[in-house]
Design a protein around this motif. Sequence first.
Motif, PDB file in Angstrom:
ATOM      1  N   THR A 107      52.588  51.204 -68.801  1.00  0.00           N
ATOM      2  CA  THR A 107      53.373  50.356 -69.699  1.00  0.00           C
ATOM      3  C   THR A 107      53.211  48.894 -69.302  1.00  0.00           C
ATOM      4  OG1 THR A 107      54.945  52.152 -70.040  1.00  0.00           O
ATOM      5  CG2 THR A 107      55.688  49.930 -70.607  1.00  0.00           C
ATOM      6  N   ARG A 108      53.177  48.622 -68.007  1.00  0.00           N
ATOM      7  CA  ARG A 108      52.940  47.254 -67.528  1.00  0.00           C
ATOM      8  C   ARG A 108      51.558  46.762 -67.983  1.00  0.00           C
ATOM      9  NH1 ARG A 108      56.187  45.748 -62.761  1.00  0.00           N
ATOM     10  NH2 ARG A 108      57.720  47.398 -62.470  1.00  0.00           N
ATOM     11  N   ASN A 109      50.563  47.647 -67.857  1.00  0.00           N
ATOM     12  CA  ASN A 109      49.211  47.277 -68.265  1.00  0.00           C
ATOM     13  C   ASN A 109      49.115  47.067 -69.770  1.00  0.00           C
ATOM     14  OD1 ASN A 109      48.369  47.284 -65.643  1.00  0.00           O
ATOM     15  ND2 ASN A 109      47.429  49.294 -65.741  1.00  0.00           N
ATOM     16  N   LEU A 110      49.816  47.879 -70.538  1.00  0.00           N
ATOM     17  CA  LEU A 110      49.846  47.674 -71.987  1.00  0.00           C
ATOM     18  C   LEU A 110      50.448  46.313 -72.313  1.00  0.00           C
ATOM     19  CD1 LEU A 110      49.474  48.618 -74.907  1.00  0.00           C
ATOM     20  CD2 LEU A 110      51.710  49.735 -74.732  1.00  0.00           C
ATOM     21  N   GLY A 111      51.468  45.908 -71.585  1.00  0.00           N
ATOM     22  CA  GLY A 111      52.063  44.588 -71.788  1.00  0.00           C
ATOM     23  C   GLY A 111      51.067  43.467 -71.524  1.00  0.00           C
ATOM     24  N   ILE A 112      50.263  43.610 -70.478  1.00  0.00           N
ATOM     25  CA  ILE A 112      49.241  42.606 -70.172  1.00  0.00           C
ATOM     26  C   ILE A 112      48.233  42.531 -71.315  1.00  0.00           C
ATOM     27  CG2 ILE A 112      47.316  42.052 -68.622  1.00  0.00           C
ATOM     28  CD1 ILE A 112      49.012  43.343 -66.353  1.00  0.00           C
ATOM     29  N   VAL A 113      47.793  43.682 -71.800  1.00  0.00           N
ATOM     30  CA  VAL A 113      46.821  43.718 -72.907  1.00  0.00           C
ATOM     31  C   VAL A 113      47.431  43.133 -74.167  1.00  0.00           C
ATOM     32  CG1 VAL A 113      45.505  45.251 -74.419  1.00  0.00           C
ATOM     33  CG2 VAL A 113      45.518  45.654 -71.962  1.00  0.00           C
ATOM     34  N   ARG A 114      48.665  43.492 -74.478  1.00  0.00           N
ATOM     35  CA  ARG A 114      49.311  42.974 -75.695  1.00  0.00           C
ATOM     36  C   ARG A 114      49.444  41.451 -75.655  1.00  0.00           C
ATOM     37  NH1 ARG A 114      54.177  47.304 -76.822  1.00  0.00           N
ATOM     38  NH2 ARG A 114      52.919  48.756 -78.063  1.00  0.00           N
ATOM     39  N   ARG A 115      49.869  40.925 -74.512  1.00  0.00           N
ATOM     40  CA  ARG A 115      49.998  39.460 -74.411  1.00  0.00           C
ATOM     41  C   ARG A 115      48.646  38.779 -74.602  1.00  0.00           C
ATOM     42  NH1 ARG A 115      53.710  41.200 -70.675  1.00  0.00           N
ATOM     43  NH2 ARG A 115      52.292  41.023 -68.903  1.00  0.00           N
ATOM     44  N   HIS A 116      47.601  39.369 -74.031  1.00  0.00           N
ATOM     45  CA  HIS A 116      46.262  38.809 -74.198  1.00  0.00           C
ATOM     46  C   HIS A 116      45.836  38.856 -75.668  1.00  0.00           C
ATOM     47  CE1 HIS A 116      42.060  37.873 -73.339  1.00  0.00           C
ATOM     48  NE2 HIS A 116      41.750  38.880 -74.139  1.00  0.00           N
ATOM     49  N   LEU A 117      46.021  40.004 -76.295  1.00  0.00           N
ATOM     50  CA  LEU A 117      45.599  40.151 -77.698  1.00  0.00           C
ATOM     51  C   LEU A 117      46.430  39.284 -78.634  1.00  0.00           C
ATOM     52  CD1 LEU A 117      44.880  43.964 -77.921  1.00  0.00           C
ATOM     53  CD2 LEU A 117      43.226  42.106 -77.946  1.00  0.00           C
ATOM     54  N   ASP A 118      47.726  39.196 -78.390  1.00  0.00           N
ATOM     55  CA  ASP A 118      48.573  38.365 -79.248  1.00  0.00           C
ATOM     56  C   ASP A 118      48.166  36.899 -79.184  1.00  0.00           C
ATOM     57  OD1 ASP A 118      49.929  40.625 -79.975  1.00  0.00           O
ATOM     58  OD2 ASP A 118      51.731  40.190 -78.796  1.00  0.00           O
ATOM     59  N   ARG A 119      47.646  36.493 -78.038  1.00  0.00           N
ATOM     60  CA  ARG A 119      47.232  35.104 -77.883  1.00  0.00           C
ATOM     61  C   ARG A 119      45.813  34.854 -78.404  1.00  0.00           C
ATOM     62  NH1 ARG A 119      47.896  31.328 -72.589  1.00  0.00           N
ATOM     63  NH2 ARG A 119      47.203  29.443 -73.626  1.00  0.00           N
ATOM     64  N   HIS A 120      44.891  35.778 -78.099  1.00  0.00           N
ATOM     65  CA  HIS A 120      43.482  35.549 -78.414  1.00  0.00           C
ATOM     66  C   HIS A 120      42.995  36.266 -79.674  1.00  0.00           C
ATOM     67  CE1 HIS A 120      42.905  33.402 -74.660  1.00  0.00           C
ATOM     68  NE2 HIS A 120      43.587  34.356 -74.066  1.00  0.00           N
ATOM     69  N   HIS A 121      43.717  37.279 -80.116  1.00  0.00           N
ATOM     70  CA  HIS A 121      43.363  38.025 -81.326  1.00  0.00           C
ATOM     71  C   HIS A 121      44.639  38.305 -82.119  1.00  0.00           C
ATOM     72  CE1 HIS A 121      39.283  38.801 -79.833  1.00  0.00           C
ATOM     73  NE2 HIS A 121      39.849  39.026 -78.664  1.00  0.00           N
ATOM     74  N   PRO A 122      45.271  37.272 -82.676  1.00  0.00           N
ATOM     75  CA  PRO A 122      46.573  37.477 -83.333  1.00  0.00           C
ATOM     76  C   PRO A 122      46.514  38.410 -84.549  1.00  0.00           C
ATOM     77  CG  PRO A 122      45.752  35.258 -83.721  1.00  0.00           C
ATOM     78  CD  PRO A 122      44.835  35.893 -82.728  1.00  0.00           C
ATOM     79  N   GLU A 123      45.328  38.624 -85.094  1.00  0.00           N
ATOM     80  CA  GLU A 123      45.220  39.520 -86.246  1.00  0.00           C
ATOM     81  C   GLU A 123      45.494  40.972 -85.877  1.00  0.00           C
ATOM     82  OE1 GLU A 123      41.220  39.463 -84.282  1.00  0.00           O
ATOM     83  OE2 GLU A 123      42.673  37.937 -84.816  1.00  0.00           O
ATOM     84  N   THR A 124      45.479  41.302 -84.574  1.00  0.00           N
ATOM     85  CA  THR A 124      45.753  42.671 -84.141  1.00  0.00           C
ATOM     86  C   THR A 124      47.236  42.923 -83.929  1.00  0.00           C
ATOM     87  OG1 THR A 124      45.568  42.185 -81.782  1.00  0.00           O
ATOM     88  CG2 THR A 124      43.534  42.777 -82.944  1.00  0.00           C
ATOM     89  N   ARG A 125      48.041  41.870 -84.024  1.00  0.00           N
ATOM     90  CA  ARG A 125      49.482  41.988 -83.751  1.00  0.00           C
ATOM     91  C   ARG A 125      50.119  42.954 -84.738  1.00  0.00           C
ATOM     92  NH1 ARG A 125      52.360  36.470 -83.132  1.00  0.00           N
ATOM     93  NH2 ARG A 125      50.661  36.373 -81.670  1.00  0.00           N
ATOM     94  N   ILE A 126      50.973  43.797 -84.218  1.00  0.00           N
ATOM     95  CA  ILE A 126      51.700  44.767 -85.032  1.00  0.00           C
ATOM     96  C   ILE A 126      53.180  44.445 -84.923  1.00  0.00           C
ATOM     97  CG2 ILE A 126      52.270  47.200 -85.349  1.00  0.00           C
ATOM     98  CD1 ILE A 126      49.555  47.826 -84.022  1.00  0.00           C
ATOM     99  N   ILE A 127      53.826  44.315 -86.058  1.00  0.00           N
ATOM    100  CA  ILE A 127      55.254  44.052 -86.053  1.00  0.00           C
ATOM    101  C   ILE A 127      55.962  45.387 -85.867  1.00  0.00           C
ATOM    102  CG2 ILE A 127      57.219  43.194 -87.367  1.00  0.00           C
ATOM    103  CD1 ILE A 127      55.222  41.340 -88.798  1.00  0.00           C
ATOM    104  N   GLU A 128      56.687  45.504 -84.760  1.00  0.00           N
ATOM    105  CA  GLU A 128      57.377  46.763 -84.461  1.00  0.00           C
ATOM    106  C   GLU A 128      58.757  46.746 -85.090  1.00  0.00           C
ATOM    107  OE1 GLU A 128      57.150  47.944 -80.426  1.00  0.00           O
ATOM    108  OE2 GLU A 128      55.190  47.024 -80.169  1.00  0.00           O
ATOM    109  N   GLN A 129      59.143  47.912 -85.595  1.00  0.00           N
ATOM    110  CA  GLN A 129      60.446  48.023 -86.265  1.00  0.00           C
ATOM    111  C   GLN A 129      61.462  48.669 -85.397  1.00  0.00           C
ATOM    112  OE1 GLN A 129      59.856  49.931 -90.017  1.00  0.00           O
ATOM    113  NE2 GLN A 129      58.153  48.638 -90.519  1.00  0.00           N
TER     114      GLN A 129
END
Length: 129
Positions: A107-129
């Motif tokens: 889960t920690r590693n997923l957080g690192i990947v998500r922060r990287h992708l949200d910054r460098h590939h914002p088109e991959t961002r998923i809005i969680e409900q």
Amino acid sequence: MGIDLPLGRDAAAVRRRIEAMEHVLERSFVIPGINRPVGLDAIVGLIPVAGDIITMAMGAYIVWEARNLDMPKWKLWRMAGNVAFDSVVGAVPVVGDAFDFLFRSNTRNLGIVRRHLDRHHPETRIIEQ
């Protein structure tokens, strides 16, 4: 099984595969009564030696997928350190099993990947409900 994971190397496909692996390793089941999600990392980790090797390999897969995103080496080393720390402490009998239940390296590693992708590939961002 109903799971349709993309096979490409693009950022969105890698993100979906990493999120799926994290879900399997950390949140596959809910323990009745305490409503605590657990996954294969905690369950398979109960098997001495082999369980720890299997979960370490599955955690390393997340790091390998992150490498496909061309993440900086320091982030990859940090992710590898999370997996290694989880594996070393998780290998200790009894104490390690409780530790696997509480420390969620994937889960920690997923957080690192998500922060990287949200910054460098914002088109991959998923809005969680």
